[in-house]
Design an enzyme around this catalytic site. Structure first.
Site, mmCIF file in Angstrom:
data_model
loop_
_atom_site.group_PDB
_atom_site.id
_atom_site.type_symbol
_atom_site.label_atom_id
_atom_site.label_comp_id
_atom_site.label_asym_id
_atom_site.label_seq_id
_atom_site.Cartn_x
_atom_site.Cartn_y
_atom_site.Cartn_z
ATOM 1 N N HIS A 127 0.988 -0.693 -0.268
ATOM 2 C CA HIS A 127 -0.080 -0.274 0.214
ATOM 3 C C HIS A 127 1.014 1.026 0.198
ATOM 4 C CE1 HIS A 127 -2.781 3.310 1.575
ATOM 5 N NE2 HIS A 127 -3.754 2.020 1.793
ATOM 6 N N ASP A 204 2.343 -4.559 7.926
ATOM 7 C CA ASP A 204 1.793 -3.889 8.140
ATOM 8 C C ASP A 204 0.632 -5.129 8.111
ATOM 9 O OD1 ASP A 204 -0.392 -2.539 7.506
ATOM 10 O OD2 ASP A 204 0.749 -1.927 4.977
ATOM 11 N N GLN A 207 -4.696 -5.190 7.428
ATOM 12 C CA GLN A 207 -5.861 -6.544 6.522
ATOM 13 C C GLN A 207 -5.689 -7.698 7.266
ATOM 14 O OE1 GLN A 207 -7.865 -5.480 4.538
ATOM 15 N NE2 GLN A 207 -7.598 -3.418 4.126
ATOM 16 N N LYS A 230 -10.755 -1.085 10.633
ATOM 17 C CA LYS A 230 -10.553 -2.440 9.530
ATOM 18 C C LYS A 230 -11.584 -3.785 10.604
ATOM 19 C CE LYS A 230 -7.597 -0.100 6.153
ATOM 20 N NZ LYS A 230 -7.873 0.300 4.810
#
Ligand code: PMP
Length: 410
Positions: A127, A204, A207, A230
């Site tokens: 990202h 990261d 997600q 999220k």
């Protein structure tokens, strides 16, 4: 089993007022969970209750409300610690989310430990928020950015990764689960290999947090970033996990109130962890709602979440593959419940607009992963991302919608 699960799903969906509405005259089908998940009532009410009952600034007041607010806010830290199994609560730094967490590491670790000709490794799957902070750091320090390539399925080329690792590698910063393609990266192997050359690793987990249990001690990552929004929590709140010994050595990030021990015009000393990295009045309601989200996910349970999302991914993949002219982008063996696709040679935006008219929310575009789209030689994709509160019936609606878009676009 199926009946029991249906009952559970219906009960669960009732906790989401937003899912009950119609969009363009049709029941909303929300498949943009990778961008942000929806929030159950317990999370929404926790924000309302905070402002109604205990609104007050934290860490400062001796009065009743301030103590209540501080206790509730700090309970979020303990909940987050347990959620990712951190050794200590001081390893949990509250931030605005994944983006700020990565920027914090780039600034506070990077400017202290990264020097000219050092190397930082990221991957093609990243990202933008895990690309640009490192580009800026490299510009400022003269360090070099190296990129792990992927295969056509959207999996990291692990052999190439090993070849990139040298004694110059100071940091490896990679996405745990790709937001664009759903690829689940072999995080533990990446960390072991990076550590073998003495590099630190940032994961990261924006997600990963909504889809899979995270254990930072088993993973042995040095840093981990995630966003509350999220994972059924509020926007503008998240954490940076860091190993205590590393955080201790790092430079402060932002400066101001809360992050100091003592200030004189001659010299300022800094507060202890985690407050050293938390300047200013925080998003107190956000922290409290984040805890509500963690408690809620724990109550639903990972067994249910993982099983439900696996079924949705399998069913969605099978149904979408049946559509003539539809190509799934990202076919990693190990995938989360994200399906990116292209329909014939239609622009993803056109498909997204037609689906929206049918009340179906998907994402279209580059998903903040332009270098990945360049590697795949495409401008963007349509992306349907499922959460545990989605249903197979909604996937059927999506399939009908895509068939309709196909007819309309010709
Ligand atoms: N990394 C990944 C993989 C993401 O999916 C996102 C959000 N789309 C981010 C980082 C940035 O998260 P936030 O906008 O919450 O800071």
């Amino acid at each position: 089993m199926i009946v029991e699960q249906n009952i559970n799903i219906e009960t669960i969906r009732k906790e989401y007022p937003i899912l009950q509405q119609k969009v363009n005259g049709r029941p909303l089908v929300y498949f943009d969970n990778a961008a942000t998940s929806q929030k159950p009532l317990v999370v929404i009410n926790s924000i309302k209750n905070y402002y109604n009952e205990i609104n007050s600034n934290v860490h400062r007041g001796v009065h009743h409300l301030s103590q209540k607010a501080t206790d509730a806010y700090e309970a979020a830290r303990t909940a987050a610690q347990a959620f990712i199994n951190a050794k200590s609560a001081v390893e949990i730094n509250f931030t605005k989310g994944t983006t700020e967490s990565i920027n914090l590491v780039a600034h506070s670790f990077g400017n202290k430990f990264i020097k000219e000709n050092d190397e930082i490794i990221i991957s093609t799957l990243e990202h933008h928020s895990n690309i640009v902070p490192w580009q800026i750091l490299c510009e400022n320090t003269g360090a070099k950015l190296k990129i792990i390539p992927i295969n056509d399925a959207g999996e990291l080329d692990m052999e190439a990764f090993e070849n990139l690792l040298t004694e110059k590698t100071k940091l490896v910063s990679v996405v745990y689960i790709s937001n664009s393609l759903g690829t689940i990266n072999p995080a533990k192997t990446i960390i072991e290999k990076a550590h073998s050359v003495g590099a630190k690793v940032l994961l990261d987990a924006a997600q990963a947090a909504p889809h899979t249990p995270i254990d930072v001690q088993t993973l042995d990552c040095d840093f981990l970033a995630l966003s509350a929004h999220k994972m059924c929590g509020p926007t503008g709140f998240g954490i940076l996990y860091g190993k205590e010994t590393l955080l201790e050595q790092m430079l402060p990030y932002q400066a101001g109130g809360e992050m100091i021990k003592e200030v004189t015009f001659e010299k300022t000393t800094y507060n202890t962890l985690p407050f050293k990295f938390e300047a200013g009045t925080p998003d107190i309601a956000g922290g409290i709602a984040f805890k509500a989200a963690i408690d809620y996910l724990n109550e639903i349970g990972w067994d249910f979440i993982e099983q439900q999302e696996k079924e949705l991914l399998n069913y969605g993949t099978q149904r979408l593959e049946e559509i003539d002219g539809l190509k799934i982008v990202g076919t990693a063996k190990n995938k989360a419940s994200v399906i990116s696709f292209l329909l014939d040679n239609h622009h993803p935006y056109d498909v997204g607009v037609i689906l929206d008219q049918l009340g179906i929310a998907i994402r279209t575009g580059h998903h903040c992963c332009q270098p990945l789209m360049n590697r795949l030689n495409i401008e963007g994709t349509c992306r349907a991302s499922f959460a545990f509160y989605n249903t197979k019936e909604e996937i059927d609606t999506l399939v009908d919608g895509i068939l309709r878009a196909k007819r309309m676009l010709g």
